[in-house]
Motif scaffolding. Structure first.
Motif, short mmCIF file in Angstrom:
data_model
loop_
_atom_site.label_atom_id
_atom_site.label_comp_id
_atom_site.label_asym_id
_atom_site.label_seq_id
_atom_site.Cartn_x
_atom_site.Cartn_y
_atom_site.Cartn_z
N ALA A 196 0.68 -1.36 0.08
CA ALA A 196 -0.05 -0.10 0.20
C ALA A 196 0.71 1.09 0.03
CB ALA A 196 -0.87 -0.03 1.21
N LEU A 197 1.82 1.14 0.74
CA LEU A 197 2.71 2.43 0.93
C LEU A 197 3.38 2.58 -0.52
CD1 LEU A 197 4.33 2.15 4.52
CD2 LEU A 197 2.89 3.68 3.64
N PHE A 198 3.93 1.54 -1.07
CA PHE A 198 4.56 1.44 -2.45
C PHE A 198 3.63 1.91 -3.54
CE2 PHE A 198 5.77 -0.21 -6.41
CZ PHE A 198 7.19 0.10 -6.67
N LEU A 199 2.55 1.59 -3.35
CA LEU A 199 1.61 1.92 -4.63
C LEU A 199 1.04 3.14 -4.38
CD1 LEU A 199 -0.61 -1.69 -4.85
CD2 LEU A 199 1.12 -0.67 -6.48
N GLY A 200 0.82 3.52 -3.24
CA GLY A 200 0.07 5.16 -3.14
C GLY A 200 1.39 6.18 -3.31
N ALA A 201 2.43 5.64 -2.66
CA ALA A 201 3.55 6.81 -3.12
C ALA A 201 3.83 7.09 -4.49
CB ALA A 201 4.81 6.58 -2.22
N VAL A 202 4.06 5.90 -5.44
CA VAL A 202 4.54 5.89 -6.55
C VAL A 202 3.20 6.52 -7.48
CG1 VAL A 202 5.04 4.48 -8.65
CG2 VAL A 202 6.06 4.16 -6.28
N GLY A 203 1.96 5.96 -7.09
CA GLY A 203 1.01 6.55 -7.89
C GLY A 203 0.77 8.05 -7.63
N ALA A 204 0.65 8.60 -6.42
CA ALA A 204 0.57 10.15 -6.33
C ALA A 204 1.74 10.74 -7.11
CB ALA A 204 0.69 10.34 -4.90
N THR A 205 2.88 10.30 -7.07
CA THR A 205 4.43 10.97 -7.49
C THR A 205 4.17 11.00 -8.92
OG1 THR A 205 5.71 10.16 -5.57
CG2 THR A 205 6.82 10.86 -7.84
N VAL A 206 3.58 9.85 -9.64
CA VAL A 206 3.37 9.86 -11.15
C VAL A 206 2.46 10.66 -11.64
CG1 VAL A 206 2.92 8.29 -13.01
CG2 VAL A 206 4.43 7.56 -11.38
N VAL A 207 1.29 10.88 -10.95
CA VAL A 207 0.16 11.45 -11.24
C VAL A 207 0.55 13.12 -11.23
CG1 VAL A 207 -1.95 12.75 -10.38
CG2 VAL A 207 -1.77 10.28 -10.48
N LEU A 208 1.46 13.43 -10.18
CA LEU A 208 2.13 14.89 -10.10
C LEU A 208 3.02 15.32 -11.27
CD1 LEU A 208 2.52 15.29 -6.14
CD2 LEU A 208 0.47 16.12 -7.49
#
Length: 215
Positions: free
Chosen positions: A31-43
Protein backbone atom coordinates in the motif's frame (compact mmCIF):
# COMPACT_ATOMS: atom_id res chain seq x y z
CA UNK A 1 -11.27 -47.54 40.38
CA UNK A 2 -11.94 -44.35 38.46
CA UNK A 3 -9.65 -43.44 35.63
CA UNK A 4 -9.09 -39.81 34.94
CA UNK A 5 -7.89 -38.94 31.45
CA UNK A 6 -6.11 -35.69 30.89
CA UNK A 7 -7.60 -33.71 28.05
CA UNK A 8 -4.94 -31.64 26.32
CA UNK A 9 -5.70 -27.96 26.18
CA UNK A 10 -5.57 -26.73 22.57
CA UNK A 11 -2.81 -24.25 21.99
CA UNK A 12 -3.07 -21.31 19.61
CA UNK A 13 -1.62 -22.07 16.25
CA UNK A 14 1.64 -20.26 15.75
CA UNK A 15 1.29 -20.66 12.01
CA UNK A 16 -1.91 -18.64 11.83
CA UNK A 17 -0.39 -15.82 13.90
CA UNK A 18 2.69 -15.71 11.72
CA UNK A 19 0.54 -15.78 8.60
CA UNK A 20 -1.50 -12.79 9.81
CA UNK A 21 1.69 -10.89 10.61
CA UNK A 22 3.09 -11.67 7.15
CA UNK A 23 -0.11 -10.49 5.48
CA UNK A 24 0.01 -7.30 7.52
CA UNK A 25 3.62 -6.56 6.54
CA UNK A 26 3.13 -7.39 2.87
CA UNK A 27 -0.09 -5.43 2.52
CA UNK A 28 1.39 -2.46 4.39
CA UNK A 29 4.48 -2.38 2.20
CA UNK A 30 2.43 -2.77 -0.97
CA UNK A 31 0.00 0.00 0.00
CA UNK A 32 2.79 2.44 0.85
CA UNK A 33 4.62 1.65 -2.39
CA UNK A 34 1.56 1.83 -4.63
CA UNK A 35 0.20 4.99 -3.00
CA UNK A 36 3.49 6.86 -3.02
CA UNK A 37 4.42 5.88 -6.58
CA UNK A 38 0.91 6.53 -7.88
CA UNK A 39 0.68 10.00 -6.34
CA UNK A 40 4.17 10.95 -7.53
CA UNK A 41 3.47 9.86 -11.10
CA UNK A 42 0.15 11.72 -11.14
CA UNK A 43 1.87 14.92 -10.03
CA UNK A 44 4.62 14.54 -12.63
CA UNK A 45 2.40 13.41 -15.52
CA UNK A 46 -0.09 16.21 -14.93
CA UNK A 47 2.62 18.71 -15.84
CA UNK A 48 3.29 17.07 -19.21
CA UNK A 49 1.67 17.88 -22.54
CA UNK A 50 -1.67 16.13 -22.89
CA UNK A 51 -3.01 17.59 -26.14
CA UNK A 52 -1.63 19.26 -29.25
CA UNK A 53 -3.26 21.03 -32.16
CA UNK A 54 -3.19 24.04 -34.48
CA UNK A 55 -5.19 27.24 -34.64
CA UNK A 56 -5.93 28.85 -38.02
CA UNK A 57 -4.48 32.33 -38.60
CA UNK A 58 -4.61 34.66 -41.57
CA UNK A 59 -0.98 33.93 -42.39
CA UNK A 60 -1.01 30.21 -41.61
CA UNK A 61 -1.42 27.91 -38.63
CA UNK A 62 -0.37 28.40 -35.02
CA UNK A 63 0.70 25.25 -33.12
CA UNK A 64 -0.71 25.02 -29.62
CA UNK A 65 -0.45 22.55 -26.77
CA UNK A 66 -2.09 22.01 -23.38
CA UNK A 67 -0.63 20.25 -20.37
CA UNK A 68 -2.53 18.29 -17.78
CA UNK A 69 -3.08 21.34 -15.60
CA UNK A 70 -4.70 23.17 -18.50
CA UNK A 71 -7.05 20.26 -19.17
CA UNK A 72 -8.01 19.48 -15.57
CA UNK A 73 -6.48 20.13 -12.17
CA UNK A 74 -8.50 17.40 -10.47
CA UNK A 75 -5.93 14.55 -10.69
CA UNK A 76 -3.26 16.74 -9.07
CA UNK A 77 -5.55 17.79 -6.25
CA UNK A 78 -6.70 14.22 -5.62
CA UNK A 79 -3.12 12.94 -5.65
CA UNK A 80 -2.28 15.36 -2.84
CA UNK A 81 -5.39 14.25 -0.94
CA UNK A 82 -4.36 10.63 -1.47
CA UNK A 83 -0.88 11.27 -0.07
CA UNK A 84 -2.37 12.93 2.99
CA UNK A 85 -4.79 10.03 3.48
CA UNK A 86 -1.95 7.51 3.10
CA UNK A 87 -0.13 9.15 6.00
CA UNK A 88 -3.25 9.73 8.09
CA UNK A 89 -4.28 6.08 7.92
CA UNK A 90 -1.58 5.30 10.51
CA UNK A 91 -2.69 8.04 12.89
CA UNK A 92 -6.26 6.82 13.34
CA UNK A 93 -7.94 3.63 14.45
CA UNK A 94 -11.06 1.60 13.80
CA UNK A 95 -13.81 3.72 12.23
CA UNK A 96 -11.41 6.59 11.57
CA UNK A 97 -9.02 4.29 9.72
CA UNK A 98 -11.90 2.93 7.67
CA UNK A 99 -12.99 6.43 6.65
CA UNK A 100 -9.46 7.51 5.74
CA UNK A 101 -8.97 4.30 3.72
CA UNK A 102 -12.19 5.04 1.86
CA UNK A 103 -10.96 8.57 1.14
CA UNK A 104 -7.71 7.14 -0.23
CA UNK A 105 -9.66 4.78 -2.47
CA UNK A 106 -11.95 7.51 -3.77
CA UNK A 107 -8.98 9.79 -4.44
CA UNK A 108 -7.40 7.18 -6.68
CA UNK A 109 -10.67 6.43 -8.47
CA UNK A 110 -11.36 10.13 -9.04
CA UNK A 111 -7.85 10.81 -10.34
CA UNK A 112 -8.05 7.88 -12.76
CA UNK A 113 -11.52 8.83 -14.04
CA UNK A 114 -10.76 12.51 -14.62
CA UNK A 115 -7.48 11.65 -16.36
CA UNK A 116 -9.34 9.27 -18.67
CA UNK A 117 -11.90 11.94 -19.52
CA UNK A 118 -9.06 14.40 -20.10
CA UNK A 119 -7.69 12.15 -22.83
CA UNK A 120 -10.65 13.19 -25.00
CA UNK A 121 -10.88 16.83 -23.94
CA UNK A 122 -10.57 19.63 -26.49
CA UNK A 123 -11.97 22.54 -24.49
CA UNK A 124 -8.55 23.55 -23.12
CA UNK A 125 -7.04 23.91 -26.60
CA UNK A 126 -10.16 25.61 -27.99
CA UNK A 127 -9.80 28.20 -25.23
CA UNK A 128 -6.15 28.70 -26.10
CA UNK A 129 -7.03 29.05 -29.77
CA UNK A 130 -9.57 31.76 -28.95
CA UNK A 131 -7.05 33.63 -26.82
CA UNK A 132 -4.24 33.34 -29.37
CA UNK A 133 -6.26 34.43 -32.39
CA UNK A 134 -8.46 36.98 -30.66
CA UNK A 135 -11.49 35.22 -32.13
CA UNK A 136 -13.87 33.83 -29.51
CA UNK A 137 -15.33 31.47 -32.14
CA UNK A 138 -11.94 29.98 -33.06
CA UNK A 139 -11.44 26.26 -32.49
CA UNK A 140 -8.47 23.96 -32.61
CA UNK A 141 -7.66 21.86 -35.64
CA UNK A 142 -5.61 18.68 -36.13
CA UNK A 143 -6.16 17.76 -32.49
CA UNK A 144 -4.04 14.94 -31.08
CA UNK A 145 -3.56 13.59 -27.55
CA UNK A 146 -0.36 12.26 -26.03
CA UNK A 147 -0.07 9.15 -23.83
CA UNK A 148 0.30 11.24 -20.65
CA UNK A 149 -3.41 11.24 -19.74
CA UNK A 150 -3.32 7.45 -19.77
CA UNK A 151 -0.15 7.42 -17.67
CA UNK A 152 -1.96 9.63 -15.18
CA UNK A 153 -4.96 7.31 -15.26
CA UNK A 154 -2.75 4.28 -14.54
CA UNK A 155 -1.10 6.12 -11.64
CA UNK A 156 -4.54 6.95 -10.24
CA UNK A 157 -5.36 3.25 -10.35
CA UNK A 158 -2.26 2.58 -8.22
CA UNK A 159 -3.63 4.95 -5.58
CA UNK A 160 -6.95 3.14 -5.86
CA UNK A 161 -5.24 -0.21 -5.21
CA UNK A 162 -3.48 1.27 -2.17
CA UNK A 163 -6.87 2.33 -0.84
CA UNK A 164 -8.37 -1.12 -1.42
CA UNK A 165 -5.47 -2.70 0.49
CA UNK A 166 -6.06 -0.25 3.33
CA UNK A 167 -9.76 -1.15 3.40
CA UNK A 168 -9.00 -4.88 3.43
CA UNK A 169 -5.96 -5.09 5.70
CA UNK A 170 -5.83 -1.72 7.47
CA UNK A 171 -7.16 -3.17 10.71
CA UNK A 172 -3.97 -5.27 10.94
CA UNK A 173 -1.60 -2.36 10.46
CA UNK A 174 0.19 -0.67 13.38
CA UNK A 175 -0.78 2.72 14.71
CA UNK A 176 1.51 5.62 15.56
CA UNK A 177 2.61 5.21 19.15
CA UNK A 178 1.88 7.87 21.74
CA UNK A 179 5.21 7.12 23.39
CA UNK A 180 6.95 9.53 21.07
CA UNK A 181 7.16 13.25 21.13
CA UNK A 182 6.08 15.37 18.19
CA UNK A 183 9.62 15.40 16.82
CA UNK A 184 9.66 11.57 16.80
CA UNK A 185 12.10 11.07 19.70
CA UNK A 186 11.10 8.87 22.61
CA UNK A 187 10.17 10.57 25.82
CA UNK A 188 12.87 10.49 28.45
CA UNK A 189 12.05 9.11 31.85
CA UNK A 190 13.04 11.26 34.78
CA UNK A 191 15.08 9.52 37.42
CA UNK A 192 13.61 9.71 40.90
CA UNK A 193 15.07 12.39 43.12
CA UNK A 194 17.85 11.27 45.42
CA UNK A 195 17.88 12.51 49.02
CA UNK A 196 21.53 12.56 50.19
CA UNK A 197 20.36 12.27 53.80
CA UNK A 198 18.67 8.92 53.11
CA UNK A 199 21.11 6.00 52.67
CA UNK A 200 18.47 3.86 50.93
CA UNK A 201 18.13 6.47 48.17
CA UNK A 202 21.90 6.52 47.71
CA UNK A 203 22.04 2.72 47.36
CA UNK A 204 19.17 2.73 44.86
CA UNK A 205 20.94 5.37 42.78
CA UNK A 206 24.13 3.32 42.78
CA UNK A 207 22.16 0.23 41.70
CA UNK A 208 20.80 2.21 38.74
CA UNK A 209 24.34 3.13 37.73
CA UNK A 210 23.94 6.78 38.72
CA UNK A 211 26.33 9.00 40.62
CA UNK A 212 24.34 10.31 43.60
CA UNK A 213 26.95 13.00 44.24
CA UNK A 214 26.05 14.77 40.97
CA UNK A 215 22.99 16.87 40.32
Amino acid sequence: MVRVSAVPVPRPRAGSTASAADRSRRSLGAALFLGAVGATVVLLASGRTWAEGTAALAGGKLPLEADGGDVTGVPTALAIVGLAALVAVFAVRRAGRLLVSALLTLSGAGAALTAYLGAFDRAALDEKAAESTGDSAATIGALTHTPWPYVTMAAGLLILLAGLLALRYGRLWPTMSGRYERDGSPRSRRAPAVDPDRPEDLWKALDRGEDPTKG
